[in-house]
Design a protein around this motif. Structure first.
Motif, PDB file in Angstrom:
ATOM      1  N   LEU A 292       0.830  -1.205   0.000  1.00 48.27           N
ATOM      2  CA  LEU A 292       0.000   0.000   0.000  1.00 48.27           C
ATOM      3  C   LEU A 292       0.866   1.256   0.000  1.00 48.27           C
ATOM      4  O   LEU A 292       0.607   2.213  -0.730  1.00 48.27           O
ATOM      5  N   THR A 293       1.917   1.227   0.799  1.00 43.59           N
ATOM      6  CA  THR A 293       2.820   2.375   0.866  1.00 43.59           C
ATOM      7  C   THR A 293       3.503   2.605  -0.485  1.00 43.59           C
ATOM      8  O   THR A 293       3.661   3.755  -0.934  1.00 43.59           O
ATOM      9  N   LEU A 294       3.914   1.525  -1.118  1.00 39.45           N
ATOM     10  CA  LEU A 294       4.554   1.662  -2.428  1.00 39.45           C
ATOM     11  C   LEU A 294       3.591   2.203  -3.482  1.00 39.45           C
ATOM     12  O   LEU A 294       4.003   2.927  -4.402  1.00 39.45           O
ATOM     13  N   SER A 295       2.311   1.848  -3.359  1.00 41.15           N
ATOM     14  CA  SER A 295       1.337   2.403  -4.309  1.00 41.15           C
ATOM     15  C   SER A 295       1.195   3.910  -4.113  1.00 41.15           C
ATOM     16  O   SER A 295       1.060   4.669  -5.082  1.00 41.15           O
ATOM     17  N   PHE A 296       1.224   4.368  -2.851  1.00 46.76           N
ATOM     18  CA  PHE A 296       1.206   5.806  -2.580  1.00 46.76           C
ATOM     19  C   PHE A 296       2.454   6.477  -3.159  1.00 46.76           C
ATOM     20  O   PHE A 296       2.402   7.592  -3.684  1.00 46.76           O
ATOM     21  N   TYR A 297       3.574   5.770  -3.031  1.00 39.40           N
ATOM     22  CA  TYR A 297       4.834   6.298  -3.543  1.00 39.40           C
ATOM     23  C   TYR A 297       4.764   6.459  -5.072  1.00 39.40           C
ATOM     24  O   TYR A 297       5.164   7.500  -5.634  1.00 39.40           O
ATOM     25  N   GLN A 298       4.240   5.425  -5.761  1.00 37.20           N
ATOM     26  CA  GLN A 298       4.121   5.503  -7.217  1.00 37.20           C
ATOM     27  C   GLN A 298       3.169   6.616  -7.649  1.00 37.20           C
ATOM     28  O   GLN A 298       3.416   7.328  -8.630  1.00 37.20           O
ATOM     29  N   GLU A 299       2.096   6.770  -6.895  1.00 38.99           N
ATOM     30  CA  GLU A 299       1.131   7.838  -7.202  1.00 38.99           C
ATOM     31  C   GLU A 299       1.773   9.208  -7.036  1.00 38.99           C
ATOM     32  O   GLU A 299       1.573  10.119  -7.863  1.00 38.99           O
ATOM     33  N   ALA A 300       2.552   9.368  -5.968  1.00 37.59           N
ATOM     34  CA  ALA A 300       3.227  10.644  -5.737  1.00 37.59           C
ATOM     35  C   ALA A 300       4.232  10.941  -6.843  1.00 37.59           C
ATOM     36  O   ALA A 300       4.375  12.090  -7.295  1.00 37.59           O
ATOM     37  N   LYS A 301       4.928   9.909  -7.311  1.00 39.13           N
ATOM     38  CA  LYS A 301       5.878  10.113  -8.405  1.00 39.13           C
ATOM     39  C   LYS A 301       5.155  10.507  -9.686  1.00 39.13           C
ATOM     40  O   LYS A 301       5.608  11.391 -10.430  1.00 39.13           O
ATOM     41  N   THR A 303       2.386  12.049 -10.057  1.00 39.15           N
ATOM     42  CA  THR A 303       1.851  13.414  -9.989  1.00 39.15           C
ATOM     43  C   THR A 303       2.946  14.448  -9.698  1.00 39.15           C
ATOM     44  O   THR A 303       2.660  15.617  -9.462  1.00 39.15           O
ATOM     45  N   LYS A 304       4.196  13.969  -9.668  1.00 36.94           N
ATOM     46  CA  LYS A 304       5.360  14.828  -9.415  1.00 36.94           C
ATOM     47  C   LYS A 304       5.289  15.519  -8.060  1.00 36.94           C
ATOM     48  O   LYS A 304       5.757  16.652  -7.898  1.00 36.94           O
ATOM     49  N   ALA A 305       4.678  14.840  -7.090  1.00 32.13           N
ATOM     50  CA  ALA A 305       4.641  15.356  -5.721  1.00 32.13           C
ATOM     51  C   ALA A 305       5.907  14.876  -5.005  1.00 32.13           C
ATOM     52  O   ALA A 305       5.888  13.975  -4.154  1.00 32.13           O
ATOM     53  N   TYR A 306       7.034  15.479  -5.365  1.00 32.19           N
ATOM     54  CA  TYR A 306       8.314  14.968  -4.921  1.00 32.19           C
ATOM     55  C   TYR A 306       8.544  15.142  -3.420  1.00 32.19           C
ATOM     56  O   TYR A 306       9.354  14.426  -2.829  1.00 32.19           O
ATOM     57  N   ASP A 307       7.827  16.115  -2.820  1.00 31.93           N
ATOM     58  CA  ASP A 307       7.943  16.241  -1.356  1.00 31.93           C
ATOM     59  C   ASP A 307       7.377  14.994  -0.678  1.00 31.93           C
ATOM     60  O   ASP A 307       7.923  14.480   0.300  1.00 31.93           O
ATOM     61  N   LYS A 308       6.276  14.443  -1.222  1.00 28.80           N
ATOM     62  CA  LYS A 308       5.693  13.223  -0.659  1.00 28.80           C
ATOM     63  C   LYS A 308       6.571  12.012  -0.975  1.00 28.80           C
ATOM     64  O   LYS A 308       6.695  11.096  -0.161  1.00 28.80           O
ATOM     65  N   VAL A 309       7.161  12.001  -2.157  1.00 31.00           N
ATOM     66  CA  VAL A 309       8.091  10.926  -2.511  1.00 31.00           C
ATOM     67  C   VAL A 309       9.222  10.856  -1.490  1.00 31.00           C
ATOM     68  O   VAL A 309       9.545   9.792  -0.956  1.00 31.00           O
ATOM     69  N   ASP A 310       9.817  12.018  -1.189  1.00 30.14           N
ATOM     70  CA  ASP A 310      10.916  12.059  -0.212  1.00 30.14           C
ATOM     71  C   ASP A 310      10.433  11.675   1.179  1.00 30.14           C
ATOM     72  O   ASP A 310      11.147  11.000   1.942  1.00 30.14           O
ATOM     73  N   GLN A 311       9.220  12.090   1.528  1.00 35.40           N
ATOM     74  CA  GLN A 311       8.663  11.785   2.844  1.00 35.40           C
ATOM     75  C   GLN A 311       8.463  10.276   3.017  1.00 35.40           C
ATOM     76  O   GLN A 311       8.791   9.708   4.066  1.00 35.40           O
TER      77      GLN A 311
END
Length: 337
Positions: A292-301, A303-311
């Motif tokens: 589930l966490t990895l799916s959030f990570y892929q979604e953030a990538k 949408t270019k939400a790089y702050d969430k990617v780093d978080q």
């Protein structure tokens, strides 16, 4: 010679002045009025000497002869020497153990472990981190790997730095198990134990398959040499290095072939899990939560939400997990830092 042996024994050995010879030892001791252990005997009320207790217990529960007797180096003389003398002098003479294994001493940050120095650590304290001698908690598997890195007859020093290095090594070996799941699939329920040998020298260089088999055989050769676990672990890392190379090269993988790869995988799993006893430890984050966490990570990538990617990366790293972006998708692995 006796004086040299006595110099290596525990300083608190009692009753030395009562002996006719320094090499004598007590079979029976007279009990003082306050002593809780006391039985009648032809020599008065008393209790068995320290050495005879062990001979009696091993004879009763293990038989006149058994495989292995362990103990610290400081017990070799007088304790174990006296045990052998008693066993040989009994009505059924026998040395007792076929093999006597004597482990060396454990120190903490270069000092002998003792309550007076404030560096005495119990296992519950090690696993909870509730001790001033260490800066954090360490898991049972980390501690197990820490001890495997030293030969049992060599001294070993416990420290934060050594335990952190052990945790890194342990996680690296477990990542090897995850790698094998991808290379050859999950092991069968009844996978036979590996039986590998280094092939005799043949004319010309060995084939890639034989090179892999030779790497897989080396850890067993070191274990056969007085349980040399540090060299066996080093050889296991050499095997893992080769498996990592095969995982990144389809050409090299084809040269080795499926049979040799399957043998190496079985050997690696046998060594890590069954012989060294290293297992994956329960984690708060299950596979489902990680997915589930990895799916959030892929979604953030996406949408270019790089702050969430780093978080997300930072949060997982704090849990000992790293994210890997590969050509086929996103994967996780244990952090080796």
């Amino acid at each position: 010679v006796v004086e040299e042996l006595l110099a290596g024994t525990r300083a608190e050995l009692a009753g030395q002045e009562e002996k006719r010879s320094p090499a004598d030892f007590a079979l029976w001791k007279k009990a003082s009025p306050q002593h809780i252990m006391r039985w009648p005997s032809p020599w008065g009320e008393g209790f068995p000497g320290w050495h005879i207790e062990c001979s009696a217990m091993s004879r009763k529960y293990l038989g006149a002869e058994f495989d292995i007797h362990g103990g610290g180096l400081d017990l070799m003389f007088p304790h174990h020497e006296c045990e052998i003398a008693q066993n040989e002098g009994s009505d059924t003479p026998s040395p007792g153990a076929r093999f006597w294994l004597h482990n060396n001493m454990l120190t903490v940050n270069g000092q002998k472990m003792s309550k007076s120095l404030g560096n005495f650590i119990t296992l519950p304290q090690m696993f909870s981190g509730d001790t001033s001698a260490l800066s954090q908690a360490y898991s049972p598997m980390t501690l197990r790997f820490f001890f495997l890195q030293a030969h049992y007859r060599s001294p070993i020093d416990l420290s934060d730095e050594a335990l952190q290095a052990a945790r890194k090594g342990y996680r690296k070996l477990l990542n090897g198990l995850r790698l094998l799941d991808k290379l050859v699939g999950e092991p069968a329920a009844e996978t036979p134990a590996a039986a590998v040998e280094i092939a005799p020298a043949q004319p010309g260089p060995p084939s890639p398959a034989q090179q892999l088999r030779n790497l897989a055989a080396k850890p067993f050769a070191f274990l056969d040499d007085d349980l040399n676990t540090p060299r066996a672990v080093a050889a296991l890392f050499d095997l893992l290095k080769r498996l990592n190379t095969l995982a990144t090269s389809a050409e090299a993988l084809a040269e080795v072939g499926p049979a040799a790869l399957a043998e190496a995988a079985t050997t690696y799993r046998t060594l890590v899990q069954d012989i060294l006893g290293l297992r994956d430890e329960p984690r708060a984050n299950t596979e489902d939560l990680l997915g589930l966490t990895l799916s959030f990570y892929q979604e953030a990538k996406a949408t270019k939400a790089y702050d969430k990617v780093d978080q997300i990366r930072a949060a997982l790293k704090n849990q000992g997990i790293v994210i890997k972006d590969t050509k086929t998708g996103v994967e996780w692995a244990y952090s080796e830092e």
